[in-house]
Write a protein that holds these residues in place. Structure first.
Motif, short mmCIF file in Angstrom:
data_model
loop_
_atom_site.label_atom_id
_atom_site.label_comp_id
_atom_site.label_asym_id
_atom_site.label_seq_id
_atom_site.Cartn_x
_atom_site.Cartn_y
_atom_site.Cartn_z
N SER A 1 0.83 -1.20 0.00
CA SER A 1 0.00 0.00 0.00
C SER A 1 0.87 1.26 0.00
CB SER A 1 -0.90 0.03 1.24
OG SER A 1 -1.81 -1.04 1.23
N CYS A 2 0.24 2.36 -0.36
CA CYS A 2 0.87 3.67 -0.28
C CYS A 2 0.35 4.38 0.97
CB CYS A 2 0.50 4.51 -1.50
SG CYS A 2 1.03 3.80 -3.07
N TYR B 1 -3.94 6.46 3.15
CA TYR B 1 -3.49 5.13 2.76
C TYR B 1 -4.22 4.76 1.48
CZ TYR B 1 -1.68 4.45 7.50
OH TYR B 1 -0.99 4.57 8.67
N GLY B 2 -3.56 4.05 0.58
CA GLY B 2 -4.22 3.63 -0.65
C GLY B 2 -3.52 2.46 -1.31
N THR B 3 -4.27 1.76 -2.15
CA THR B 3 -3.75 0.61 -2.89
C THR B 3 -3.82 0.94 -4.38
OG1 THR B 3 -4.59 -0.90 -1.21
CG2 THR B 3 -4.06 -1.85 -3.37
N ARG B 4 -2.67 0.90 -5.04
CA ARG B 4 -2.66 1.19 -6.48
C ARG B 4 -3.33 0.05 -7.24
NH1 ARG B 4 3.10 4.12 -6.48
NH2 ARG B 4 3.86 2.10 -5.80
N GLN B 5 -4.28 0.41 -8.05
CA GLN B 5 -5.02 -0.57 -8.84
C GLN B 5 -4.08 -1.32 -9.79
OE1 GLN B 5 -8.70 0.84 -10.36
NE2 GLN B 5 -9.00 -0.88 -11.73
N ILE C 1 -5.59 -3.97 4.65
CA ILE C 1 -6.10 -2.60 4.64
C ILE C 1 -7.19 -2.42 5.68
CG2 ILE C 1 -5.48 -2.15 2.22
CD1 ILE C 1 -8.31 -2.87 1.41
N ASP C 2 -7.57 -1.17 5.93
CA ASP C 2 -8.62 -0.89 6.91
C ASP C 2 -9.99 -1.22 6.33
OD1 ASP C 2 -8.59 1.49 5.17
OD2 ASP C 2 -10.03 2.26 6.61
N TRP C 3 -11.01 -1.19 7.19
CA TRP C 3 -12.37 -1.57 6.79
C TRP C 3 -12.92 -0.65 5.71
CZ3 TRP C 3 -16.58 1.58 7.06
CH2 TRP C 3 -16.49 2.71 7.86
N GLN C 4 -12.54 0.64 5.74
CA GLN C 4 -13.05 1.57 4.72
C GLN C 4 -12.55 1.15 3.34
OE1 GLN C 4 -12.51 5.84 5.89
NE2 GLN C 4 -11.60 4.91 7.70
N GLY D 1 -5.79 6.47 -9.71
CA GLY D 1 -4.83 5.38 -9.73
C GLY D 1 -4.99 4.41 -8.57
N PHE D 2 -5.87 4.73 -7.61
CA PHE D 2 -6.04 3.86 -6.45
C PHE D 2 -7.30 3.00 -6.56
CE2 PHE D 2 -3.49 7.30 -4.41
CZ PHE D 2 -2.41 6.53 -4.05
N LEU D 3 -7.15 1.74 -6.23
CA LEU D 3 -8.29 0.83 -6.12
C LEU D 3 -9.12 1.22 -4.92
CD1 LEU D 3 -9.66 -1.75 -7.17
CD2 LEU D 3 -8.05 -3.07 -5.79
N GLU D 4 -8.43 1.67 -3.87
CA GLU D 4 -9.09 2.18 -2.66
C GLU D 4 -8.14 3.16 -2.00
OE1 GLU D 4 -8.02 1.61 0.72
OE2 GLU D 4 -6.25 0.55 0.02
#
Length: 182
Positions: free
Chosen positions: A35-36, A79-83, A100-103, A67-70
């Motif tokens: 994650s970022c 915090y984010g996850t690159r797709q 990752i967190d629940w959100q 660019g983020f899946l979430e």
């Protein structure tokens, strides 16, 4: 063949990082998506290993470019996850683990309904407080803020297909591995 996506979430201190690290050791076909984050590295963390550490402006540029899946703001940090990272792993036929967190888990589940969600729970809030304190990484104000947030976060446990109460690490790891291997 495309890989599967597993999402592990839970409050800070519930043991999800330790469980995920142990699961990755046992399951070589599973790959962690890094994650970022905009938060500062903790002692021993390296850019690109635990997280991709970004400035707030760098994070916003990637966010604006979708660019983020979430992504989420958690305890004042982004915090984010690159797709692209997740898609590349899955297209290579490997299974992906998102911690990752629940959100973020809810965002990913909307975009990828086949994602398998697991929520890690502490045995109690007192046990959670003890774990966070024993880490020695945060001051008491941050720990109390995390405890308060954990109460809200744990209300979202039923949104996941599986809940694992981490009161015994080895049993919790075994349960997590069973979920992954089903």
């Amino acid at each position: 063949m495309s890989g599967r996506l597993f999402i592990v979430s839970g409050p800070s201190g519930a043991g999800k990082s330790s469980l995920c690290a142990a699961l990755l050791e046992r399951c070589p076909q599973l790959q962690l998506s890094i994650s970022c984050t905009t938060r500062s590295p903790r002692p021993g963390e390296e850019n690109g290993r635990e997280y991709h550490f970004l400035s707030t402006s760098e994070f916003k540029v990637q966010c604006d470019a979708e660019g983020f899946l979430e992504w989420a703001n958690v305890h004042g940090n982004m915090y984010g996850t690159r797709q692209s990272d997740v898609e590349a792993i899955m297209q290579a036929g490997r299974d992906v683990l998102l911690e990752i967190d629940w959100q973020g888990a809810a965002q990913v589940a909307k975009k990828i309904p086949s994602a398998i969600r697991v929520f890690i729970l502490p045995p109690s809030l007192e046990a959670l407080r003890n774990r966070l304190t024993s880490r020695g990484q945060d001051d008491m104000a941050i720990i109390e803020r995390r405890i308060a947030a954990a109460e809200e976060e744990m209300e979202h446990a039923p949104e996941a297909q599986f809940q694992v109460v981490n009161d015994d690490f080895d049993l919790s790891l075994q349960r997590l591995q069973e979920i992954f291997q089903d």
